[in-house]
Design an enzyme around this catalytic site. Structure first.
Site, short mmCIF file in Angstrom:
data_model
loop_
_atom_site.label_atom_id
_atom_site.label_comp_id
_atom_site.label_asym_id
_atom_site.label_seq_id
_atom_site.Cartn_x
_atom_site.Cartn_y
_atom_site.Cartn_z
N LYS A 253 -13.65 8.26 -6.00
CA LYS A 253 -13.05 9.34 -5.25
C LYS A 253 -14.34 10.60 -5.35
O LYS A 253 -14.63 11.33 -4.78
CB LYS A 253 -12.09 10.40 -6.22
CG LYS A 253 -10.78 9.10 -5.58
CD LYS A 253 -9.61 10.26 -5.80
CE LYS A 253 -8.37 10.15 -5.03
NZ LYS A 253 -6.53 10.13 -5.12
N LYS B 286 -6.94 -1.07 0.32
CA LYS B 286 -5.72 -1.06 0.24
C LYS B 286 -5.00 -0.13 1.87
O LYS B 286 -5.58 0.93 1.90
CB LYS B 286 -5.17 -0.40 -1.04
CG LYS B 286 -6.22 0.99 -1.54
CD LYS B 286 -4.96 1.63 -2.68
CE LYS B 286 -5.45 2.96 -2.66
NZ LYS B 286 -5.38 3.49 -3.89
N LYS C 72 -3.26 7.10 1.38
CA LYS C 72 -3.05 8.27 2.20
C LYS C 72 -3.76 9.49 2.50
O LYS C 72 -4.25 10.10 2.93
CB LYS C 72 -2.04 9.23 1.30
CG LYS C 72 -2.18 9.35 -0.05
CD LYS C 72 -1.01 9.77 -0.99
CE LYS C 72 -1.20 9.71 -2.65
NZ LYS C 72 0.46 9.81 -2.77
P1 TYM Z 1 -0.78 7.97 -5.94
O1 TYM Z 1 0.10 9.21 -5.16
O2 TYM Z 1 -1.72 8.20 -5.73
O3 TYM Z 1 0.67 6.34 -5.55
C1 TYM Z 1 1.39 6.45 -5.47
C2 TYM Z 1 2.04 5.43 -5.95
O4 TYM Z 1 2.18 4.79 -4.92
C3 TYM Z 1 0.99 3.81 -5.01
N1 TYM Z 1 0.69 2.72 -3.86
C4 TYM Z 1 0.68 1.74 -3.48
N2 TYM Z 1 1.18 0.32 -3.31
C5 TYM Z 1 1.28 -0.62 -2.88
N3 TYM Z 1 0.01 -0.26 -1.74
C6 TYM Z 1 -0.54 0.07 -1.89
N4 TYM Z 1 -1.04 0.43 -0.62
C7 TYM Z 1 -0.66 1.75 -2.28
N5 TYM Z 1 -1.27 3.13 -2.09
C8 TYM Z 1 -0.70 3.39 -3.24
C9 TYM Z 1 0.73 3.70 -6.70
O5 TYM Z 1 0.29 2.56 -6.79
C10 TYM Z 1 1.59 4.69 -7.10
O6 TYM Z 1 2.58 3.62 -7.51
N6 TYM Z 1 -2.07 7.99 -10.57
C11 TYM Z 1 -0.57 8.54 -10.43
C12 TYM Z 1 0.35 9.33 -9.80
C13 TYM Z 1 0.79 9.62 -11.22
C14 TYM Z 1 1.71 8.71 -12.07
C15 TYM Z 1 1.91 9.06 -13.39
C16 TYM Z 1 2.00 7.09 -12.36
C17 TYM Z 1 0.53 10.30 -12.61
N7 TYM Z 1 1.65 10.65 -13.50
C18 TYM Z 1 2.86 8.67 -14.48
C19 TYM Z 1 2.86 6.71 -12.78
C20 TYM Z 1 3.51 6.85 -14.80
C21 TYM Z 1 -1.33 8.03 -8.71
O7 TYM Z 1 -1.61 8.18 -8.07
O8 TYM Z 1 0.14 7.67 -7.27
#
Ligand code: TYM
Length: 327
Positions: A112, A195, A198
């Site tokens: 990022k 991957k 978004k």
């Molecule tokens: P975020 O918002 O980027 O993504 C949310 C969830 O979607 C999963 N994900 C995917 N899984 C499979 N294939 C993909 N292409 C794909 N893109 C996204 C991510 O692995 C995630 O589970 N840091 C986290 C948010 C967070 C969090 C937490 C998660 C903040 N605090 C505590 C768990 C526990 C995040 O950026 O998710």
């Protein structure tokens, strides 16, 4: 006592099939068995610039997505991260036991910050994994259901839990990731080595949860496939493997079964079917989204925060006592 799970999603862009298949679908499955807390992590979202009105709208939308996917507020707590200030307070304390190189090596930070140049990356973006550790450790979380891209962050949460415990006595539970192999990394439709994301610039790379039937058909038709024409699930055909994974997870069918169904058929036949499978999932989901009013969702979020806050307060107080704050 039920084991606890915690997970969250950032309100920072269009949610896509990867978010559903990698994370939310597993939450829905796990909610019966685990004491479940699901968060809308708006404080993580602001580690990169967000337009305020859009951020507010998206936070409510993410909660609607949780509900429309089948998260049941009777069984789980759903809340907005910034509504429980203990997350930020614990993150500050954890910052003091985190080493700079531990954050410097984080892939997500490197990716990022590389986008717009490291000089313009915020300290918040750098510190992101510590806030995430705080989210998880605040609730004695045992399992964290996420996609593969979050593994490194969960590893840091484990490290910090153990480090804190060693220095101040047993306080935190060292959590583990819950990952489902096929869904853990849904790849971009236009590039099976990247991957689905978004923050992607190219719309054709992902299926948004808000895409209508025509858009889904168009995007699936355009999805890259490998050379050859046979429908086989193999590492030699990564693009097709990704499409079969999506089909398999949405229909709850094994990839082998799908191969069999499409024996003798062409990529185009498979893609036509896949688009219909996606539409069959999206249409009722979108209808459920539309039926949810903002007010109803805000009430669920308020109740969720009310239920969860005492847990956070209790843990933070324990932490403050242990580190020598006057409480
Ligand atoms: P975020 O918002 O980027 O993504 C949310 C969830 O979607 C999963 N994900 C995917 N899984 C499979 N294939 C993909 N292409 C794909 N893109 C996204 C991510 O692995 C995630 O589970 N840091 C986290 C948010 C967070 C969090 C937490 C998660 C903040 N605090 C505590 C768990 C526990 C995040 O950026 O998710």
């Amino acid at each position: 006592m039920k084991k606890r799970i915690f997970s969250g999603i950032k309100p920072s862009g269009d949610l896509h099939l990867g978010n559903y298949l990698g994370a939310i679908k597993n939450w829905v499955k796990l909610q019966d068995e685990y004491d479940s807390i699901f968060c809308v992590v708006d404080m993580h979202a602001i580690t990169v610039p967000q337009e305020p009105e859009m951020l507010r709208k998206r936070a409510i939308e993410i909660a609607k997505i949780y509900l429309a996917c089948g998260i049941d507020p009777q069984k789980c707590s759903i809340f907005i991260q910034s509504h429980i200030s203990e997350h930020a307070e614990l993150a500050w304390i954890l910052n003091t036991i985190t080493k700079i190189p531990e954050l410097e090596k984080m892939t997500q930070f490197k990716d990022k910050s590389a986008k717009n140049g490291r000089e313009s990356a915020s300290v918040g973006l750098f510190d992101y994994p510590v806030l995430m550790a705080s989210d998880i450790l605040l609730y004695n979380t045992q399992l964290v259901p996420v996609g593969e891209d979050q593994l490194q962050h969960i590893e840091l949460a484990r490290t910090l839990a153990k480090r804190f415990n060693k220095r101040f006595g047993d306080t935190f539970f060292a959590p583990e990731a819950y990952i489902q192999k096929e869904g853990m990394r849904i790849m971009a439709l236009d590039n099976p080595n990247k991957k689905m994301s978004k923050s992607s610039q190219t719309e054709n790379s992902y299926i948004s949860l808000s895409d209508n039937a025509d858009i889904v058909r168009r995007k699936v038709k355009k999805a890259v496939t490998d050379s050859g024409s046979e429908i086989v699930y193999s590492d030699e055909k990564l693009a097709l493997k990704n499409l079969i994974n999506i089909y398999s997870l949405l229909e709850n069918k094994m990839p082998k079964e799908i191969e069999k169904t499409f024996t003798g058929k062409k990529y185009a036949d498979f893609k036509t079917e896949l688009a219909e499978v996606i539409i069959k999932f999206l249409q009722p989901f979108q209808k459920r989204m539309m039926d949810l009013s903002d007010n109803k969702v805000l009430k669920i979020l308020e109740d969720g925060a009310k239920k969860t806050r005492p847990l956070a307060k209790k843990k933070l107080e324990e932490v403050k006592k242990k580190i020598g704050f006057v409480v």
